[in-house]
Design a protein around this motif. Sequence first.
Motif, PDB file in Angstrom:
ATOM      1  N   ARG A 119      73.066  58.481  42.298  1.00 20.19           N
ATOM      2  CA  ARG A 119      72.133  58.154  43.380  1.00 20.19           C
ATOM      3  C   ARG A 119      72.154  56.657  43.664  1.00 20.19           C
ATOM      4  NH1 ARG A 119      70.916  60.003  47.898  1.00 20.19           N
ATOM      5  NH2 ARG A 119      68.723  60.069  48.528  1.00 20.19           N
ATOM      6  N   LEU A 120      72.211  55.851  42.635  1.00 18.03           N
ATOM      7  CA  LEU A 120      72.311  54.402  42.819  1.00 18.03           C
ATOM      8  C   LEU A 120      73.555  54.060  43.642  1.00 18.03           C
ATOM      9  CD1 LEU A 120      71.593  51.429  42.220  1.00 18.03           C
ATOM     10  CD2 LEU A 120      72.845  51.669  40.063  1.00 18.03           C
ATOM     11  N   ASP A 121      74.682  54.641  43.284  1.00 22.30           N
ATOM     12  CA  ASP A 121      75.921  54.362  44.012  1.00 22.30           C
ATOM     13  C   ASP A 121      75.819  54.758  45.480  1.00 22.30           C
ATOM     14  OD1 ASP A 121      77.290  53.212  41.940  1.00 22.30           O
ATOM     15  OD2 ASP A 121      78.275  55.050  41.289  1.00 22.30           O
ATOM     16  N   SER A 122      75.159  55.878  45.761  1.00 20.59           N
ATOM     17  CA  SER A 122      75.048  56.319  47.151  1.00 20.59           C
ATOM     18  C   SER A 122      74.251  55.320  47.974  1.00 20.59           C
ATOM     19  CB  SER A 122      74.396  57.707  47.214  1.00 20.59           C
ATOM     20  OG  SER A 122      73.017  57.660  46.885  1.00 20.59           O
ATOM     21  N   PHE A 123      73.198  54.733  47.387  1.00 20.24           N
ATOM     22  CA  PHE A 123      72.416  53.731  48.106  1.00 20.24           C
ATOM     23  C   PHE A 123      73.226  52.437  48.296  1.00 20.24           C
ATOM     24  CE2 PHE A 123      68.423  55.873  46.325  1.00 20.24           C
ATOM     25  CZ  PHE A 123      68.201  56.569  47.501  1.00 20.24           C
ATOM     26  N   LEU A 124      73.992  52.056  47.288  1.00 26.84           N
ATOM     27  CA  LEU A 124      74.757  50.818  47.377  1.00 26.84           C
ATOM     28  C   LEU A 124      75.881  50.909  48.398  1.00 26.84           C
ATOM     29  CD1 LEU A 124      74.943  49.853  43.584  1.00 26.84           C
ATOM     30  CD2 LEU A 124      73.503  48.814  45.347  1.00 26.84           C
ATOM     31  N   GLU A 125      76.243  52.110  48.791  1.00 29.92           N
ATOM     32  CA  GLU A 125      77.297  52.292  49.795  1.00 29.92           C
ATOM     33  C   GLU A 125      76.802  51.986  51.205  1.00 29.92           C
ATOM     34  OE1 GLU A 125      80.453  52.971  49.586  1.00 29.92           O
ATOM     35  OE2 GLU A 125      80.571  53.231  47.410  1.00 29.92           O
ATOM     36  N   ARG A 169      92.458  26.836  28.616  1.00 29.77           N
ATOM     37  CA  ARG A 169      91.415  27.512  27.834  1.00 29.77           C
ATOM     38  C   ARG A 169      90.068  27.275  28.510  1.00 29.77           C
ATOM     39  NH1 ARG A 169      95.371  29.298  26.413  1.00 29.77           N
ATOM     40  NH2 ARG A 169      96.223  29.625  24.325  1.00 29.77           N
ATOM     41  N   ALA A 170      89.435  28.349  28.984  1.00 33.80           N
ATOM     42  CA  ALA A 170      88.186  28.214  29.742  1.00 33.80           C
ATOM     43  C   ALA A 170      87.249  29.362  29.405  1.00 33.80           C
ATOM     44  CB  ALA A 170      88.477  28.192  31.240  1.00 33.80           C
ATOM     45  N   ILE A 171      85.973  29.145  29.673  1.00 35.88           N
ATOM     46  CA  ILE A 171      85.006  30.231  29.657  1.00 35.88           C
ATOM     47  C   ILE A 171      84.571  30.477  31.094  1.00 35.88           C
ATOM     48  CG2 ILE A 171      84.171  29.909  27.297  1.00 35.88           C
ATOM     49  CD1 ILE A 171      81.783  28.364  28.434  1.00 35.88           C
ATOM     50  N   ARG A 172      84.284  31.727  31.398  1.00 32.27           N
ATOM     51  CA  ARG A 172      83.778  32.090  32.716  1.00 32.27           C
ATOM     52  C   ARG A 172      82.467  32.839  32.523  1.00 32.27           C
ATOM     53  NH1 ARG A 172      85.808  32.476  37.862  1.00 32.27           N
ATOM     54  NH2 ARG A 172      87.933  32.071  37.114  1.00 32.27           N
ATOM     55  N   PHE A 173      81.426  32.404  33.231  1.00 33.62           N
ATOM     56  CA  PHE A 173      80.129  33.055  33.143  1.00 33.62           C
ATOM     57  C   PHE A 173      80.080  34.248  34.091  1.00 33.62           C
ATOM     58  CE2 PHE A 173      79.143  28.798  31.595  1.00 33.62           C
ATOM     59  CZ  PHE A 173      78.363  29.086  30.477  1.00 33.62           C
ATOM     60  N   VAL A 174      79.602  35.366  33.580  1.00 36.09           N
ATOM     61  CA  VAL A 174      79.402  36.579  34.370  1.00 36.09           C
ATOM     62  C   VAL A 174      77.908  36.860  34.423  1.00 36.09           C
ATOM     63  CG1 VAL A 174      79.865  39.052  34.561  1.00 36.09           C
ATOM     64  CG2 VAL A 174      81.641  37.515  33.671  1.00 36.09           C
ATOM     65  N   ARG A 175      77.349  36.962  35.618  1.00 33.22           N
ATOM     66  CA  ARG A 175      75.915  37.194  35.786  1.00 33.22           C
ATOM     67  C   ARG A 175      75.669  38.648  36.174  1.00 33.22           C
ATOM     68  NH1 ARG A 175      76.567  32.889  39.171  1.00 33.22           N
ATOM     69  NH2 ARG A 175      75.737  34.091  40.915  1.00 33.22           N
ATOM     70  N   LEU A 176      74.773  39.303  35.422  1.00 30.53           N
ATOM     71  CA  LEU A 176      74.408  40.692  35.694  1.00 30.53           C
ATOM     72  C   LEU A 176      72.951  40.770  36.133  1.00 30.53           C
ATOM     73  CD1 LEU A 176      75.951  42.492  32.566  1.00 30.53           C
ATOM     74  CD2 LEU A 176      77.058  41.980  34.751  1.00 30.53           C
ATOM     75  N   ALA A 196      78.210  51.106  37.479  1.00 27.47           N
ATOM     76  CA  ALA A 196      79.627  50.843  37.234  1.00 27.47           C
ATOM     77  C   ALA A 196      80.102  49.557  37.894  1.00 27.47           C
ATOM     78  CB  ALA A 196      80.458  52.025  37.724  1.00 27.47           C
ATOM     79  N   ARG A 197      79.513  49.206  39.035  1.00 30.18           N
ATOM     80  CA  ARG A 197      79.978  48.015  39.745  1.00 30.18           C
ATOM     81  C   ARG A 197      79.728  46.750  38.932  1.00 30.18           C
ATOM     82  NH1 ARG A 197      78.930  49.066  46.108  1.00 30.18           N
ATOM     83  NH2 ARG A 197      79.176  51.324  46.100  1.00 30.18           N
TER      84      ARG A 197
END
Length: 447
Positions: A119-125, A169-176, A196-197
């Motif tokens: 249901r979440l995916d359907s709304f995000l579409e 050599r690096a770090i990358r920040f991922v925000r959720l 999943a996204r």
Amino acid sequence: MTAVFVHLSDIHFGQEKVVGQRVVNEDARKQLIEDAATVVFGLPNRRVAGIIVTGDIAFAGKRYEYEAAGKWLDELALRVGCGAADIQMVPGNHDIDRDRIKGLTAMMLDGIYEQGEARLDSFLEEETARDVLYLRFAEYRRFADAYQCPLDCAGQSSAERRVELAEGRAIRFVRLNSALICTQGRDEYGKLLLGARQRVMTAADGEELVVLAHHPLNWYADSADATRFLRGRARVFISGHEHRAAVDVQKVEGGCDLMMLAAGATTPDKIDGAYTYAYNVIEFDWDEAEDALAVTLHPRAWNDEMKRFEADDLRLNGRDRRTVLGAPYFRKGSKPPKPEVTGGLAGIEPAHVEIILPQEQDVTVNGQADETEYQNLYLRFFRDLAEGDRLRILVELDAVPGEIAGGFNHETEGRLFRNVVRGNRFNALREKIETALARREQQSRDQ
């Protein structure tokens, strides 16, 4: 090259109106600024690369709460040696304006709780459904966008901040956004969704991911799959929400580790034996001998007997402050050259956080790239000015085509702001912003 960050979570601006601790909380926040400045000055870099906030900046998602937070964060940034634009953040459940959860928004969230990820995916579409779903983040979005930390309203993660620790050599920040489906009275343990996204994270050779979220993994219905992606793709997971500070290092497999760092609350709702004011100073660097990611943690906690912050050695539980994490994505990259050592503070200059904007957002200032100056002006324009002031400035600079004057939104304003800068009118834009801010300050003094 060492990258130092001050890490905060659960600052809860506005909470004191509910629990009656305004004076006490203000004192603790003031002491935190002084303590952080002292700790950072005692490190070799003597300044930080940025500030990380893992959610619950506000208490009820209201504009006045973010206005107070912005002033305090500005002061903290100044004292620890970074710009306000070097602050990055993710939303928490208190960054939602729950007064906006009604009608269609409430129905959509109820449907997600009942039917799950499909249901979440359907709304995000659907664009219209996405707009409704994100309405309750309105003030958070306005605040975070000003810091170049926009919510991805398609339900995806954001990963545009990168810090190089050594060549290759690096770090990358991922925000959720772990508050994606939080709603009135249903922020239930084990029932939240990343989707999943957000779960599907992409790693690159020579980079290790540092993932930021408000809720710890056990709060998600999709925690099992999220954990698999973290173990395979990320090196550090930093969260807040539970107000209990903790650190754990998991051995994933040979040469691969995952650090789980749970923050205490910068402003908890109570002070007792279990909960207190807390924050972290974190150093990231490249361990040349192991070709690995080293994380040095300086946890700080409030001593209520002495009314001050101190080193929180109990949280480390006998662990060394510096932990070397097996870093498989470092080893997949080309081998960096050995750093030159010329004496003094060579090799420990402050790291730079690179914000990688989409190509259509790249700008230059007066014909030259000037990322810091641009970001600071962008911050002042979108965070500190009211919508009417922003529109008036854009109109005065002839930046608003007549056909869109009546259909304004943040994306449109951002595009017009960038167009002004690209048109070599940065100085004129800055003068108008400064004039508008001075007028607003004078009006505040006159009231």
